[in-house]
Write a protein that holds these residues in place. Structure first.
Motif, PDB file in Angstrom:
ATOM      1  N   GLU A 329       1.074  -0.901   0.088  1.00 60.41           N
ATOM      2  CA  GLU A 329       0.417  -0.021   0.652  1.00 60.41           C
ATOM      3  C   GLU A 329       0.373   1.262   0.272  1.00 60.41           C
ATOM      4  O   GLU A 329       0.689   2.137  -0.861  1.00 60.41           O
ATOM      5  N   ARG A 330       2.103   1.660   0.750  1.00 57.32           N
ATOM      6  CA  ARG A 330       2.840   2.197   0.621  1.00 57.32           C
ATOM      7  C   ARG A 330       3.318   2.306  -0.095  1.00 57.32           C
ATOM      8  O   ARG A 330       3.750   3.956  -0.666  1.00 57.32           O
ATOM      9  N   GLU A 333       1.604   4.344  -2.446  1.00 55.38           N
ATOM     10  CA  GLU A 333       0.674   5.404  -2.709  1.00 55.38           C
ATOM     11  C   GLU A 333       2.088   6.356  -3.154  1.00 55.38           C
ATOM     12  O   GLU A 333       1.710   7.336  -3.436  1.00 55.38           O
ATOM     13  N   SER A 393      -2.484  13.629   3.549  1.00 59.55           N
ATOM     14  CA  SER A 393      -1.226  12.848   2.614  1.00 59.55           C
ATOM     15  C   SER A 393       0.018  13.084   3.936  1.00 59.55           C
ATOM     16  O   SER A 393       0.410  13.668   4.082  1.00 59.55           O
TER      17      SER A 393
END
Length: 544
Positions: A329-330, A333, A393
């Motif tokens: 996920e990171r 992102e 964010s």
């Protein structure tokens, strides 16, 4: 810049559907170096031979003034909203400045024009050692391909992706109907027209057929005129890549229908080459950015291939705060935010070079030669991006120093990394900072690293306080830190640690006794503050 991209070619591809030449006579050798949106309230970095978009500029007087202004920056053309009345003032300003004056069709979107121009101008932009051809058309050049198919069919052509977004279009769009013009202006087939086609089952037939599909005229508004269409699917094996659409006055002959079907196969090759070329260019750009940042023998050549060797630049370093969450996920992102930063930089500093290297996205950004002005502008650009990314964010951006020659880009990257490290530590909540803004914090982190390398442990007064706290849970280090941070103000210091002032006074006296120091001595206070700053937050056992 791609040598095929001249102002004459831009006008040929986009006239008369979007653009019309008002003044000037650009030739095929007049290459275009980029697209700039004019903003009288901002400092603009002009690439050589830029197309300047004069958004909000009207009237002969303001247009003539802007022609002369952008001429001083070496611009190739100025685009203003049409219609434009020709006159001696504009003719004289265009001739004097050497800048062509172009009008944008009423109803056309500035943002869509910007995207179309940048798509055209960046074809084969990085590391293009030669132009490969497919079927006699430059590989991946979808606009040239659309014009070739239009000549073959004697009809205006659009090439669309799987979502009916316009990838490229041919000339002669003025021969089509209002729906086609609306499609070109929006770079997307209108929703109302899509619903009509879906209700007729056009897309279902298009997806399952290898033959051209004939579509009867369809109108969106009452009283509108329309002409028929013929479309053919573009496939690579079983994968549906998009479609080619022709606006025709009558049915195709069998020979032209076969030619249209064969052309779809050539379009498929170009779409695959375009997609692969985009990926390859991104990888090449990342390699070039990495080479520049690492320095060495190939750095100057890499910077030249990026088109940034002759101007001042600086390095931005973007990272993500926090260490939690799923690794995938990171990574996603990080990639998403890198792409978003690329779009942002492409809008405000079009010649910036960006690449994700490991966990950090680096951007080499052209700036003003004045170090202060260059850093300030870079901080504003990064700050605007972070603000748009939103408070949730996790993005932070460190800004390096201005590099006036290629050899200084390495130090700029180092300073950007140091600023980023301070921001990632979350010491003061900043999300954007230049190295000048956080130099002392960066220096303290460097000292902490040095202490770790040397294996230094807590010594002297702070070591005695740490040992006492470990035995008695007396919170003397916490008390001393609060007192020093408050410049000896007992009321403020006690409030910061939620302790009664009398209790705090007792603790600070006890801290001085245990540490065996005179807190009235400025040198002692400085030494204590420095060592407390270097203490790790996790525990007091060592400086590392």
């Amino acid at each position: 810049m791609n040598p095929r991209t001249s102002l004459a070619r831009v006008l040929k591809d986009f006239s008369p559907a979007l653009l019309d030449l008002v003044e000037g006579s650009p030739g095929p050798e007049d290459e275009v170096g980029g697209v700039v949106i004019h903003d009288p309230g901002d400092e603009i970095a002009y690439p050589p031979r830029a197309i300047v978009l004069g958004v909000g500029v009207y009237g002969a007087k303001d247009t003539a003034r802007l022609l002369r202004e952008v001429g001083g920056h070496g611009a190739a053309a100025l685009v203003v909203r049409g219609p434009v009345e020709r006159g001696e003032a504009l003719s004289a300003a265009s001739a004097e400045s050497g800048v062509a004056l172009v009008s944008l069709t009423q109803g056309a979107s500035w943002s869509q024009l910007t995207q179309l121009l940048r798509t055209l101008l960046t074809e084969g932009d990085v590391g293009d050692a030669g132009v490969e051809t497919l079927g006699g058309v430059p590989s991946g050049d979808l606009f040239a391909l659309a014009n070739a198919v239009a000549t073959l069919l004697d009809a205006p052509i659009t090439i669309e992706d799987r979502r009916q977004r316009i990838l490229a279009f041919s000339g002669r769009q003025d021969e089509a109907d209002q729906s086609r013009v609306a499609t070109i202006l929006a770079r997307q087939v209108p929703d109302a027209y899509l619903r009509i086609l879906e209700s007729r089952g056009v897309f279902s037939e298009l997806y399952r057929s290898d033959r051209p599909v004939h579509i009867a005229p369809a109108t969106i508004e009452e009283g509108e005129t329309a002409i028929p269409r013929v479309a053919v699917a573009v496939r690579a094996g079983d994968e549906f890549l998009g479609s080619v659409w022709a606006a025709i006055d009558g049915p195709l002959t069998p020979d032209r229908e076969q030619a249209f079907q064969d052309a779809a196969k050539l379009v498929a090759l170009h779409l695959l080459r375009h997609r692969a070329g985009t990926d390859a260019q991104n990888r090449l750009r990342a390699d070039l950015v990495s080479t520049v940042l690492e320095g060495g023998a190939g750095a100057v050549d890499a910077l030249d291939r990026l088109g940034l060797v002759k101007e001042p630049t600086l390095v931005m370093a973007m990272g993500l705060t926090g260490a939690g969450g799923d690794h995938a996920e990171r990574a996603a992102e990080r990639q998403r935010l890198t792409s978003a930063l690329g779009i942002h930089l492409n809008a405000v500093q079009p010649r910036s070079a960006l690449a994700l290297l490991g966990d950090v996205a680096y951007a080499i950004v052209p700036v003003a030669s004045d170090p202060v002005a260059g850093q300030e502008r870079a901080v504003r650009i990064a700050g605007n991006f972070v603000e748009r990314a939103g408070k949730r964010s996790p993005v932070v951006i460190g800004i390096g120093s201005v590099a006036t020659d290629p050899a200084a880009i390495g130090p700029s990257r180092t300073r950007a990394d140091r600023a980023l490290r301070v921001l990632l530590s979350g010491q003061d909540g900043r999300r954007v900072a230049s190295i000048a803004d956080v130099y002392i914090d960066a220096l303290l982190l460097d000292l902490r690293d040095l202490a770790a390398v040397q294996g230094d442990e807590l010594l002297g007064p702070v070591a005695r306080l740490a040992a006492y706290d470990a035995r008695h849970r007396a919170h003397l280090i916490e008390t001393l830190r609060a007192w020093l941070d408050a410049f000896g103000d007992i009321t403020a210091a006690s409030s910061s640690v939620f302790v009664h002032p009398n209790t705090f006074r007792y603790r600070i006296r006890r801290a001085a006794e245990v540490a065996q120091v005179d807190l009235q001595d400025p040198s002692v206070r400085f030494a204590l503050m420095l060592q407390l700053r270097l203490m790790p937050s996790a525990g007091p056992a060592s400086l590392a």
